[in-house]
Design an enzyme around this catalytic site. Structure first.
Site, mmCIF file in Angstrom:
data_model
loop_
_atom_site.group_PDB
_atom_site.id
_atom_site.type_symbol
_atom_site.label_atom_id
_atom_site.label_comp_id
_atom_site.label_asym_id
_atom_site.label_seq_id
_atom_site.Cartn_x
_atom_site.Cartn_y
_atom_site.Cartn_z
ATOM 1 N N THR A 1 85.318 73.489 69.480
ATOM 2 C CA THR A 1 86.498 72.917 68.844
ATOM 3 C C THR A 1 87.462 72.524 69.962
ATOM 4 O O THR A 1 87.165 72.741 71.141
ATOM 5 C CB THR A 1 87.124 73.919 67.858
ATOM 6 N N THR A 2 88.600 71.936 69.610
ATOM 7 C CA THR A 2 89.536 71.488 70.641
ATOM 8 C C THR A 2 90.215 72.712 71.248
ATOM 9 O O THR A 2 91.100 73.311 70.653
ATOM 10 C CB THR A 2 90.573 70.523 70.020
ATOM 11 N N ASN B 1 93.007 69.057 57.523
ATOM 12 C CA ASN B 1 91.933 68.514 58.346
ATOM 13 C C ASN B 1 90.598 68.741 57.615
ATOM 14 O O ASN B 1 90.203 69.877 57.367
ATOM 15 C CB ASN B 1 91.959 69.233 59.704
ATOM 16 N N ARG C 1 84.999 62.422 66.599
ATOM 17 C CA ARG C 1 84.568 62.847 67.935
ATOM 18 C C ARG C 1 83.574 61.866 68.534
ATOM 19 O O ARG C 1 82.871 61.175 67.809
ATOM 20 C CB ARG C 1 83.918 64.234 67.857
ATOM 21 N N ARG D 1 80.129 64.517 65.354
ATOM 22 C CA ARG D 1 79.526 65.725 64.778
ATOM 23 C C ARG D 1 80.049 66.039 63.378
ATOM 24 O O ARG D 1 79.449 66.793 62.650
ATOM 25 C CB ARG D 1 79.702 66.921 65.695
ATOM 26 N N HIS D 2 81.230 65.505 63.052
ATOM 27 C CA HIS D 2 81.680 65.696 61.656
ATOM 28 C C HIS D 2 82.039 64.350 61.026
ATOM 29 O O HIS D 2 81.183 63.718 60.426
ATOM 30 C CB HIS D 2 82.755 66.779 61.490
ATOM 31 N N ASP E 1 87.567 67.702 58.533
ATOM 32 C CA ASP E 1 86.381 67.545 59.385
ATOM 33 C C ASP E 1 85.202 68.405 58.937
ATOM 34 O O ASP E 1 84.054 67.971 58.961
ATOM 35 C CB ASP E 1 86.709 67.967 60.822
ATOM 36 N N HIS E 2 85.508 69.646 58.584
ATOM 37 C CA HIS E 2 84.385 70.569 58.375
ATOM 38 C C HIS E 2 83.702 70.414 57.027
ATOM 39 O O HIS E 2 82.635 70.968 56.811
ATOM 40 C CB HIS E 2 84.815 71.994 58.690
ATOM 41 N N GLU F 1 102.172 67.551 68.808
ATOM 42 C CA GLU F 1 101.626 68.650 68.010
ATOM 43 C C GLU F 1 101.347 69.796 68.972
ATOM 44 O O GLU F 1 100.570 69.638 69.922
ATOM 45 C CB GLU F 1 100.355 68.216 67.279
ATOM 46 N N GLU G 1 92.712 61.989 64.651
ATOM 47 C CA GLU G 1 92.665 62.659 65.948
ATOM 48 C C GLU G 1 91.633 61.943 66.802
ATOM 49 O O GLU G 1 90.522 61.669 66.345
ATOM 50 C CB GLU G 1 92.267 64.122 65.780
ATOM 51 N N HIS H 1 89.179 64.091 62.789
ATOM 52 C CA HIS H 1 88.914 63.902 64.214
ATOM 53 C C HIS H 1 87.574 63.193 64.372
ATOM 54 O O HIS H 1 86.528 63.780 64.085
ATOM 55 C CB HIS H 1 88.889 65.281 64.889
ATOM 56 N N GLY I 1 92.702 73.061 59.175
ATOM 57 C CA GLY I 1 91.396 72.599 58.724
ATOM 58 C C GLY I 1 90.378 73.685 58.487
ATOM 59 O O GLY I 1 90.049 74.029 57.350
ATOM 60 N N HIS I 2 89.892 74.275 59.557
ATOM 61 C CA HIS I 2 88.727 75.154 59.467
ATOM 62 C C HIS I 2 88.911 76.269 58.443
ATOM 63 O O HIS I 2 88.030 76.533 57.618
ATOM 64 C CB HIS I 2 88.428 75.738 60.857
ATOM 65 N N HIS J 1 96.140 74.464 64.754
ATOM 66 C CA HIS J 1 94.908 75.030 65.328
ATOM 67 C C HIS J 1 94.833 76.529 65.068
ATOM 68 O O HIS J 1 95.708 77.278 65.480
ATOM 69 C CB HIS J 1 94.768 74.790 66.832
HETATM 70 N N1 PXP Z 1 95.376 69.880 65.032
HETATM 71 C C1 PXP Z 1 94.561 69.308 65.942
HETATM 72 C C2 PXP Z 1 95.139 68.312 66.878
HETATM 73 C C3 PXP Z 1 93.190 69.636 65.974
HETATM 74 O O1 PXP Z 1 92.390 69.051 66.875
HETATM 75 C C4 PXP Z 1 92.681 70.529 65.003
HETATM 76 C C5 PXP Z 1 91.226 70.824 64.949
HETATM 77 O O2 PXP Z 1 90.768 71.298 66.121
HETATM 78 C C6 PXP Z 1 93.565 71.098 64.090
HETATM 79 C C7 PXP Z 1 94.919 70.754 64.116
HETATM 80 C C8 PXP Z 1 93.103 72.035 63.031
HETATM 81 O O3 PXP Z 1 92.639 73.223 63.578
HETATM 82 P P1 PXP Z 1 91.869 74.233 62.640
HETATM 83 O O4 PXP Z 1 90.629 73.544 62.188
HETATM 84 O O5 PXP Z 1 91.608 75.399 63.536
HETATM 85 O O6 PXP Z 1 92.786 74.564 61.498
#
Ligand code: PXP
Length: 251
Positions: free
Chosen positions: A108-109, A15, A53, A57-58, A17-18, A159, A78, A51, A224-225, A202
């Site tokens: 975050t989600t 992921n 959003r 935001r990202h 996003d960040h 997921e 996402e 994702h 991701g993060h 996550h």
């Molecule tokens: N899977 C989903 C569906 C997510 O929305 C996210 C991000 O919130 C992730 C995986 C990745 O989570 P993380 O960034 O905490 O690794």
């Protein structure tokens, strides 16, 4: 991302996003999430997750086509279960769409999608995405009620939200970790039994990924993060490689 329901290599979806979050902090175009996607592809990542959003935001709209053009990796988009996001998904036709809950105020989600409670809102979106040839995933808590709702809607993938497991790990609560792990393992087995491909994600890190990666039915982890954070210190290539190695070692 393939459609095997048999235990095998666990795919890693990264992921990105960040990377875009950091870019957006200064409003320019650096660091570019597209470059991150290319690096993930070059070190054997199996997919790109992003994702889009509501508040952008990202990742932004224009990033999607750029990411799709830059690599052959499957894109897992996402998205919230809204008409706006549905239209965007149908336009871009990502390999997969993962429907997630979304609240503007959350960082975050924070929890799984209430697929059971929101059946009437989500089911038509699942149908329209599936009809367009997009693989649909629902980001749910690992419990029978949500899994059953995903089944009834015809989602090909679920997921499982590993946030509670990750929190238990952070709190050093091994009992809660074990019960979360059991829940995810049991629901992964039940998903496969019912023809749904289970993924998880996550809050996964080098320290907590292996017990999750060891669940044999899981086909994919989305992370991701932590990887983007680690990339600051060791580079994205090394961060993805190390996560990949840990996942492989756990199998
Ligand atoms: N899977 C989903 C569906 C997510 O929305 C996210 C991000 O919130 C992730 C995986 C990745 O989570 P993380 O960034 O905490 O690794």
């Amino acid at each position: 991302m393939g459609s095997t329901l048999h235990p095998g290599k666990l795919r890693l979806g990264v992921n990105i996003d960040h990377v875009a979050t950091i870019r957006n902090a200064r409003g320019g175009d650096h660091p570019d999430p597209v470059r991150a996607a290319e690096i993930v592809a070059s070190v054997g990542g199996d997919g790109i997750t992003a994702h889009l959003r509501e508040d952008r935001r990202h990742i932004r709209d224009e990033d999607l086509a750029r990411i799709q053009a830059a690599t052959d990796l499957p894109l897992n988009l996402e998205m919230a279960a809204t008409e706006e996001m549905l239209e965007i998904a149908l336009r871009h036709k990502p390999h997969a769409a993962c429907i997630v809950p979304e609240k503007r105020e959350e960082r975050t989600t924070e929890g799984g999608l209430d697929a059971a409670g929101l059946h009437n809102q989500i089911a038509p979106i699942v149908t329209r995405l599936s009809d367009a040839g997009i693989r649909v995933s629902l980001f749910i808590e690992a419990n029978e009620r949500q899994l059953d709702a995903a089944l009834r809607m015809g989602a090909q993938v679920v997921e499982f939200h590993t946030g509670e497991y990750a929190h238990a790990h952070l709190d050093g609560n091994s009992e809660r970790m074990a019960s979360e792990l059991n829940r995810i393992a049991d629901m992964s087995a039940l998903a496969v039994k019912n023809g749904i491909e289970p993924h998880a994600g996550h809050g996964l890190t080098y320290e907590n990924v292996q017990p999750i990666a060891a669940i044999p039915q899981l086909a994919e982890l989305n992370i991701g993060h932590y990887l983007v954070g680690e990339a600051v210190f060791v580079g994205l290539e090394n961060a993805v490689r190390r996560m990949r190695d840990l996942m492989d070692d756990a199998r």
